[in-house]
Scaffold this motif. Structure first.
Motif, mmCIF file in Angstrom:
data_model
loop_
_atom_site.group_PDB
_atom_site.id
_atom_site.type_symbol
_atom_site.label_atom_id
_atom_site.label_comp_id
_atom_site.label_asym_id
_atom_site.label_seq_id
_atom_site.Cartn_x
_atom_site.Cartn_y
_atom_site.Cartn_z
ATOM 1 N N ALA A 155 0.835 -1.207 0.000
ATOM 2 C CA ALA A 155 0.000 0.000 0.000
ATOM 3 C C ALA A 155 0.868 1.255 0.000
ATOM 4 N N GLU A 156 1.917 1.238 0.771
ATOM 5 C CA GLU A 156 2.743 2.438 0.928
ATOM 6 C C GLU A 156 3.728 2.622 -0.216
ATOM 7 N N GLU A 157 4.358 1.545 -0.668
ATOM 8 C CA GLU A 157 5.421 1.669 -1.660
ATOM 9 C C GLU A 157 4.937 1.590 -3.103
ATOM 10 N N ALA A 158 3.845 0.878 -3.351
ATOM 11 C CA ALA A 158 3.329 0.763 -4.718
ATOM 12 C C ALA A 158 2.169 1.730 -4.957
ATOM 13 N N VAL A 159 1.166 1.679 -4.071
ATOM 14 C CA VAL A 159 0.000 2.550 -4.245
ATOM 15 C C VAL A 159 0.290 3.968 -3.776
ATOM 16 N N GLY A 160 1.174 4.083 -2.782
ATOM 17 C CA GLY A 160 1.593 5.409 -2.346
ATOM 18 C C GLY A 160 0.718 6.043 -1.292
ATOM 19 N N VAL A 161 0.002 5.215 -0.497
ATOM 20 C CA VAL A 161 -0.808 5.757 0.594
ATOM 21 C C VAL A 161 -0.438 5.038 1.890
ATOM 22 N N PRO A 162 -0.534 5.707 3.032
ATOM 23 C CA PRO A 162 -0.280 5.026 4.303
ATOM 24 C C PRO A 162 -1.197 3.818 4.458
ATOM 25 N N TYR A 206 -6.686 1.975 -7.691
ATOM 26 C CA TYR A 206 -6.931 3.287 -8.307
ATOM 27 C C TYR A 206 -7.780 4.170 -7.399
ATOM 28 N N ILE A 207 -8.783 3.592 -6.765
ATOM 29 C CA ILE A 207 -9.626 4.355 -5.844
ATOM 30 C C ILE A 207 -8.778 4.963 -4.732
ATOM 31 N N ASN A 208 -7.859 4.185 -4.198
ATOM 32 C CA ASN A 208 -7.018 4.673 -3.102
ATOM 33 C C ASN A 208 -5.980 5.676 -3.584
ATOM 34 N N ALA A 209 -5.338 5.388 -4.708
ATOM 35 C CA ALA A 209 -4.294 6.287 -5.208
ATOM 36 C C ALA A 209 -4.877 7.614 -5.672
ATOM 37 N N MET A 210 -5.965 7.559 -6.431
ATOM 38 C CA MET A 210 -6.558 8.774 -6.977
ATOM 39 C C MET A 210 -7.393 9.534 -5.952
ATOM 40 N N GLY A 211 -8.002 8.794 -5.030
ATOM 41 C CA GLY A 211 -8.895 9.436 -4.071
ATOM 42 C C GLY A 211 -8.229 9.881 -2.786
ATOM 43 N N HIS A 212 -6.961 9.510 -2.569
ATOM 44 C CA HIS A 212 -6.318 9.815 -1.293
ATOM 45 C C HIS A 212 -6.369 11.316 -1.020
ATOM 46 N N LYS A 304 8.275 -3.093 -9.462
ATOM 47 C CA LYS A 304 7.971 -2.810 -10.864
ATOM 48 C C LYS A 304 7.819 -1.308 -11.078
ATOM 49 N N HIS A 305 8.210 -0.847 -12.263
ATOM 50 C CA HIS A 305 8.150 0.584 -12.549
ATOM 51 C C HIS A 305 7.290 0.836 -13.783
ATOM 52 N N PRO A 306 6.493 1.932 -13.752
ATOM 53 C CA PRO A 306 6.374 2.846 -12.618
ATOM 54 C C PRO A 306 5.325 2.354 -11.626
ATOM 55 N N THR A 307 5.380 2.855 -10.405
ATOM 56 C CA THR A 307 4.333 2.634 -9.420
ATOM 57 C C THR A 307 3.491 3.905 -9.314
ATOM 58 N N PHE A 308 2.326 3.765 -8.711
ATOM 59 C CA PHE A 308 1.512 4.949 -8.441
ATOM 60 C C PHE A 308 2.323 5.984 -7.665
ATOM 61 N N LYS A 309 3.055 5.493 -6.675
ATOM 62 C CA LYS A 309 3.826 6.398 -5.821
ATOM 63 C C LYS A 309 4.862 7.167 -6.630
#
Length: 320
Positions: A155-162, A206-212, A304-309
């Motif tokens: 969640a933190e390293e790929a999606v970019g949210v705590p 996507y919901i978490n990355a875009m909606g954070h 894997k690259h790129p990640t959301f983060k």
């Protein structure tokens, strides 16, 4: 909070395999619906048999109307309206359908999405009464991300949210007005086609990355998941049998009593009992293997690259 008095839309999306558990979910919803509440259940489906369609429509009550809609047809129309140069075809996008509800149903300002493997334990009017403000979504933190270090790292390293901010999308209250105004689905399609992020839970990520930053966090009772324990499980508003430990497969499934209390009132109860008895040690080992595979993918996708983060850091264009 004041309960709403207008018709409240609730979306499910299934194929034939999910008709039995959706039957339990809809029964529990109607059993707990306050007489003054008016619900419209919209079951988006992929090729349900006529017999299963009839079974679901028969669950309608005076204040809970069950309707069915072919998901492929509706989603194809929406995506064709969005762009004529999308990569792939509309069948690819059915896994992302939650992100298109705002555009597919412009008549609604707010809606609820629920997975089929749930049991409702209260009138959902209280949930619709939640003030979303300018947030896109309301949801409950995902207990798997919070309780498992591998998944939390993903969640933190790929999606970019705590990890504690990552929500489970199996119960999602949608601010359709804000999603349309901010052109959420168009931004999603742009990201999807430009970056093709490696993703464990495509629409949920996507919901978490875009909606954070624009997510309203609800009490755990509104989405008690299989890894939830303690006080939240004692008086749930909604129980969600996500992941693999389904009550109709595991006699020791968490919170199974809520499911069986509802299922035993239905003609399909013996079918669930047969399913429980037929689930073998080999089946359970397969579930463990699948869980291990998910965790390995989580490790791999962080590299894997790129990640959301990474894209968020480079361009600031992931979250709206």
């Amino acid at each position: 909070m004041t309960k709403t008095t207008y018709e409240m839309p609730i979306f499910f999306a299934i194929n034939d395999a999910y008709v039995p558990c959706l039957t339990v979910a809809l029964h529990s919803l109607t059993e707990h619906a306050a007489p003054a509440s008016q619900y419209k259940i919209i079951v988006l489906h992929q090729g349900l048999t006529p017999a299963n369609q009839a079974k679901l429509q028969a669950l309608s009550t005076a204040n809970v109307a069950v309707t069915l809609m072919a998901m492929d047809e509706q989603l194809e129309k929406q995506i064709n309206d969005q762009s004529n140069s999308l990569r792939g075809d509309y069948f690819t996008y059915t896994i992302y359908f939650r992100l298109f509800i705002a555009d597919m149903f412009p008549q609604y300002d707010k809606a609820l999405y629920l997975d089929a493997d749930i049991v409702v334990e209260t009138d959902l009017g209280d949930l619709f009464a939640e003030d979303l403000g300018d947030n896109f979504f309301a949801g409950v933190a995902d207990s798997y991300m919070n309780s498992d270090d591998v998944m939390g790292t993903y969640a933190e390293e790929a999606v970019g949210v705590p990890r504690e901010d990552y929500i489970n999308s199996g119960m999602l209250l949608l601010n359709l007005t804000a999603l349309r105004r901010e052109q959420f689905s168009q931004h999603f399609l742009s990201l999807l086609n430009q970056y093709h992020f490696a993703s464990l839970a495509p629409d949920q990520d996507y919901i978490n990355a875009m909606g954070h930053g624009r997510i309203h966090y609800l009490p755990t009772a509104w989405n008690v998941q299989v890894r939830n324990t303690g006080d939240a499980a004692a008086t749930p508003h909604l129980v969600h049998y996500n992941l693999f430990r389904k009550p109709w497969h595991y006699s020791d499934a968490p919170h199974a009593d809520f499911f069986w209390q509802e299922a035993q009132r239905l003609p399909i109860y013996p079918d669930f009992q047969k399913s429980l008895q037929a689930y073998t040690a080999t089946d359970r080992q397969t579930d463990l293997d699948k869980l291990a595979h998910i965790q390995q993918l989580a490790r791999d996708f962080c590299a894997k690259h790129p990640t959301f983060k990474e894209i968020q850091a480079q361009t600031g264009s992931v979250a709206l």
